[in-house]
Design an enzyme around this catalytic site. Structure first.
Site, mmCIF file in Angstrom:
data_model
loop_
_atom_site.group_PDB
_atom_site.id
_atom_site.type_symbol
_atom_site.label_atom_id
_atom_site.label_comp_id
_atom_site.label_asym_id
_atom_site.label_seq_id
_atom_site.Cartn_x
_atom_site.Cartn_y
_atom_site.Cartn_z
ATOM 1 N N ARG A 129 -39.596 74.690 172.146
ATOM 2 C CA ARG A 129 -38.713 76.455 171.729
ATOM 3 C C ARG A 129 -37.241 76.823 171.081
ATOM 4 O O ARG A 129 -37.077 77.707 171.173
ATOM 5 C CB ARG A 129 -38.399 76.406 173.391
ATOM 6 C CG ARG A 129 -40.214 76.425 174.460
ATOM 7 C CD ARG A 129 -39.887 77.830 174.993
ATOM 8 N NE ARG A 129 -41.297 76.999 176.276
ATOM 9 C CZ ARG A 129 -41.298 76.153 177.028
ATOM 10 N NH1 ARG A 129 -40.261 74.940 177.143
ATOM 11 N NH2 ARG A 129 -42.454 75.670 177.823
ATOM 12 N N LYS A 133 -36.347 84.012 157.587
ATOM 13 C CA LYS A 133 -38.186 84.394 157.745
ATOM 14 C C LYS A 133 -37.864 82.551 157.227
ATOM 15 O O LYS A 133 -37.872 81.761 156.553
ATOM 16 C CB LYS A 133 -38.631 84.529 156.546
ATOM 17 C CG LYS A 133 -38.815 85.963 156.654
ATOM 18 C CD LYS A 133 -39.887 86.424 155.630
ATOM 19 C CE LYS A 133 -39.991 87.478 154.782
ATOM 20 N NZ LYS A 133 -40.840 87.892 154.106
ATOM 21 N N GLU A 145 -35.480 86.115 140.776
ATOM 22 C CA GLU A 145 -35.177 86.475 141.803
ATOM 23 C C GLU A 145 -33.637 87.161 141.563
ATOM 24 O O GLU A 145 -33.614 88.573 142.244
ATOM 25 C CB GLU A 145 -35.382 85.816 143.315
ATOM 26 C CG GLU A 145 -36.637 85.055 143.052
ATOM 27 C CD GLU A 145 -37.349 85.860 144.402
ATOM 28 O OE1 GLU A 145 -37.727 87.123 144.399
ATOM 29 O OE2 GLU A 145 -39.534 85.045 144.378
ATOM 30 N N LYS A 177 -28.906 90.090 149.212
ATOM 31 C CA LYS A 177 -29.951 89.142 149.745
ATOM 32 C C LYS A 177 -29.451 90.069 151.629
ATOM 33 O O LYS A 177 -30.087 90.728 152.829
ATOM 34 C CB LYS A 177 -30.596 88.452 149.894
ATOM 35 C CG LYS A 177 -31.317 88.359 150.387
ATOM 36 C CD LYS A 177 -32.327 87.517 150.265
ATOM 37 C CE LYS A 177 -33.872 87.285 152.244
ATOM 38 N NZ LYS A 177 -34.741 86.922 151.319
ATOM 39 N N GLU A 218 -38.608 93.055 158.393
ATOM 40 C CA GLU A 218 -39.765 93.681 157.471
ATOM 41 C C GLU A 218 -40.113 94.336 158.256
ATOM 42 O O GLU A 218 -41.731 94.644 157.659
ATOM 43 C CB GLU A 218 -40.080 92.188 156.780
ATOM 44 C CG GLU A 218 -40.306 92.464 155.046
ATOM 45 C CD GLU A 218 -41.561 91.149 154.761
ATOM 46 O OE1 GLU A 218 -40.694 90.204 154.613
ATOM 47 O OE2 GLU A 218 -42.197 91.342 154.142
ATOM 48 N N ARG A 241 -36.517 95.817 153.945
ATOM 49 C CA ARG A 241 -36.940 94.488 153.347
ATOM 50 C C ARG A 241 -37.853 94.388 152.197
ATOM 51 O O ARG A 241 -37.602 93.841 151.145
ATOM 52 C CB ARG A 241 -37.003 94.002 154.780
ATOM 53 C CG ARG A 241 -37.023 92.457 154.630
ATOM 54 C CD ARG A 241 -36.198 91.226 155.365
ATOM 55 N NE ARG A 241 -36.152 89.813 155.341
ATOM 56 C CZ ARG A 241 -35.602 88.925 155.939
ATOM 57 N NH1 ARG A 241 -35.332 89.439 157.225
ATOM 58 N NH2 ARG A 241 -35.856 87.882 155.244
ATOM 59 N N ASN A 271 -39.915 92.631 147.667
ATOM 60 C CA ASN A 271 -41.179 91.828 147.141
ATOM 61 C C ASN A 271 -41.508 92.766 146.176
ATOM 62 O O ASN A 271 -42.564 92.894 145.479
ATOM 63 C CB ASN A 271 -42.376 92.782 148.306
ATOM 64 C CG ASN A 271 -42.948 91.927 149.648
ATOM 65 O OD1 ASN A 271 -41.987 91.308 149.591
ATOM 66 N ND2 ASN A 271 -42.611 92.799 150.455
ATOM 67 N N HIS A 288 -43.703 91.232 143.832
ATOM 68 C CA HIS A 288 -44.547 90.326 144.302
ATOM 69 C C HIS A 288 -45.864 91.058 143.997
ATOM 70 O O HIS A 288 -46.963 89.543 144.292
ATOM 71 C CB HIS A 288 -43.495 90.224 145.735
ATOM 72 C CG HIS A 288 -43.107 89.474 145.146
ATOM 73 N ND1 HIS A 288 -41.185 89.589 144.578
ATOM 74 C CD2 HIS A 288 -42.416 88.025 145.842
ATOM 75 C CE1 HIS A 288 -40.872 88.214 144.516
ATOM 76 N NE2 HIS A 288 -40.946 87.448 145.663
ATOM 77 N N HIS A 312 -47.875 87.660 143.401
ATOM 78 C CA HIS A 312 -48.654 86.537 144.050
ATOM 79 C C HIS A 312 -49.996 86.757 143.431
ATOM 80 O O HIS A 312 -50.646 85.295 143.814
ATOM 81 C CB HIS A 312 -48.593 87.277 145.345
ATOM 82 C CG HIS A 312 -47.269 87.143 145.945
ATOM 83 N ND1 HIS A 312 -47.024 87.813 147.043
ATOM 84 C CD2 HIS A 312 -46.437 85.746 146.007
ATOM 85 C CE1 HIS A 312 -46.014 87.393 147.241
ATOM 86 N NE2 HIS A 312 -45.698 85.753 147.064
ATOM 87 N N HIS A 316 -43.515 80.425 140.943
ATOM 88 C CA HIS A 316 -43.345 81.546 141.310
ATOM 89 C C HIS A 316 -42.868 83.101 140.955
ATOM 90 O O HIS A 316 -43.233 83.877 140.563
ATOM 91 C CB HIS A 316 -42.911 81.514 142.658
ATOM 92 C CG HIS A 316 -42.495 82.791 144.000
ATOM 93 N ND1 HIS A 316 -43.361 83.512 143.975
ATOM 94 C CD2 HIS A 316 -41.115 83.681 144.214
ATOM 95 C CE1 HIS A 316 -43.253 84.630 145.103
ATOM 96 N NE2 HIS A 316 -41.616 84.518 145.193
#
Ligand SMILES: NC(=O)c1ccc[n+]([C@@H]2O[C@H](COP(=O)([O-])OP(=O)(O)OC[C@H]3O[C@@H](n4cnc5c(N)ncnc54)[C@H](O)[C@@H]3O)[C@@H](O)[C@H]2O)c1
Ligand SMILES: [Zn+2]
Length: 379
Positions: free
Chosen positions: A131, A153, A195, A237, A247, A251, A255, A258, A262, A274
């Protein structure tokens, strides 16, 4: 013999979570301060497991093991096959197995040494083993240093879905040695640069101008220019994830590029990297921003020139899919709300905003722009 004092430079950024300091990002040019930073966190009697993959392990595992063995009661390592193909629950299961066999308990710590694949996977294993046990990010790719290691993340891919299983889980420390970028393959480096350039476009015009003015020293990997760029991107960031850790709002600005990116990445079967796809997605989104009257044609050209100067694609002439197929793939993106694609546009080169008001024909216009301007040039 005269002893010459060693002056270690470097920069520290503190990341707050829920209003309190949570962890620091250390930007260094070697690994020498890593043991001290870990001791400062109170580690000593604990076990550590360095999680890495074959490419990065070959280059840096021995050095990190030698540095960390004196810090911890014991130091093991778990090495998996490099690449996105390993970022799955099978590998996480093998990490759990290694930790159980080596009697890891809740006071022990995982050290993620590698790019975003290692960071995401080790972070997820840390979030879920017993946990939750501590983990430290030691990012080695440009993308990991300025993006994936910051913000908590973590996660892995499941079936054909990217990052489908995961958790928000904060590291105890992010320690980066920017000299590791010297061994990063050139194409990976320029993919990561997409990025960083994105950070400037969405948040900071002065930073965009810095990248524009220093592109030759950045390309020549001048360490001062790289350090400054990594530092400024980490700050952007940090600012975004502090305001919106889970998010739910701001945030999403990260993207930018993206949604279409994507879709192209998936349809290319990940043969395009990417950052390359994000570059194409940013050009599409900038074209739509221009069509909406936000940025000028000159600004659109500047954006394209900056990306192209760093070896990134700005057109997609021979893609074996139609604009309609790319549009259909954007709708499979997770980042949809009640059937509408959340899209990021630019107000200026340095300020982005979120919209859900784009029509299919707006999106198709942006997609056709990268496909058709490429075709015009090729013919
Ligand atoms: N958690 C987040 O917020 C977040 C954000 C963006 C991306 N990601 C994830 O990050 C991953 C992509 O990260 P990435 O681009 O770092 O991929 P990666 O970890 O696969 O690294 C890219 C390649 O570079 C190699 N490499 C890394 N560092 C090196 C070094 N110093 N020297 C030589 N080779 C080196 C790796 O072995 C690999 O082949 C994706 O899985 C993506 O989903 C996560
Ligand atoms: Zn990205």
């Amino acid at each position: 013999m005269r002893c010459i004092p060693v002056i270690i430079m470097g920069k520290t950024i503190t990341v707050n979570y829920g209003g309190s300091p949570c962890y620091t990002i250390e930007i260094q040019t070697d690994f020498r301060l890593l043991p001290e930073k870990l001791k400062n966190l109170g580690y000593g009697k604990n076990r550590a497991c360095i999680i890495t993959e074959t490419n990065v392990g070959e280059l840096y595992l021995k050095e990190i093991e030698d540095l960390l063995s004196p810090v911890f009661a014991s130091c093991t390592s778990f090495v998996f096959e490099a690449g996105e193909g390993s970022k799955n629950t099978d590998t996480v299961g093998k990490v759990y197995g290694h930790l159980i066999e080596n009697s890891f308990d809740r006071k022990d710590v995982l050290i993620a040494l590698g790019g975003g694949v290692v960071g995401d996977l080790a972070g997820f294993a840390a979030a879920t083993y017993l946990r939750g046990i501590d983990f430290v990010q030691v990012p080695t790719s440009l993308l990991a240093q300025t993006d994936s290691s910051i913000g908590g993340k973590t996660g892995v891919d499941f079936m054909q879905y990217k990052n489908m299983v995961g958790a928000f889980y904060m590291p105890k420390l992010v320690y980066m040695n920017i000299s590791t970028l010297k061994t990063l393959p050139k194409r990976q480096l320029s993919s990561g640069t997409a990025e960083l350039i994105k950070h400037g476009f969405i948040k900071d015009r002065a930073y965009t101008e810095f990248i524009q003015g220093h592109s030759s020293s950045i390309l020549a990997q001048d360490s001062q220019a790289i350090e400054e760029m990594v530092y400024r991107s980490c700050q952007i960031k940090r600012g975004v994830v502090e305001k919106d850790p889970k998010e739910q709002g701001e945030r999403a600005l990260l993207n930018f590029g993206h949604t279409i990116g994507h879709a192209i990445e998936k349809l290319s079967n990940f043969t395009l990297y990417h950052g390359e796809c994000v570059s194409l997605g940013m050009v599409s989104a900038a074209y739509i921003s221009c069509q909406k009257g936000n940025i000028t044609l000159e600004e659109l050209e500047t954006l394209k020139q900056m990306l192209a100067a760093h070896g990134l694609p700005v057109t997609l002439p021979d893609f074996p899919h139609t604009p309609e197929e790319i549009l259909a793939a954007t709708k499979l993106d997770k980042k949809m709300e009640s059937g509408k694609v959340k899209f990021i546009l630019l107000k200026t080169l340095g300020e982005a905003y979120i919209t859900k008001e784009l029509s299919d024909s707006d999106l198709l216009g942006g997609i056709r722009y990268i496909m058709e301007t490429g075709a015009e040039r090729a013919s």
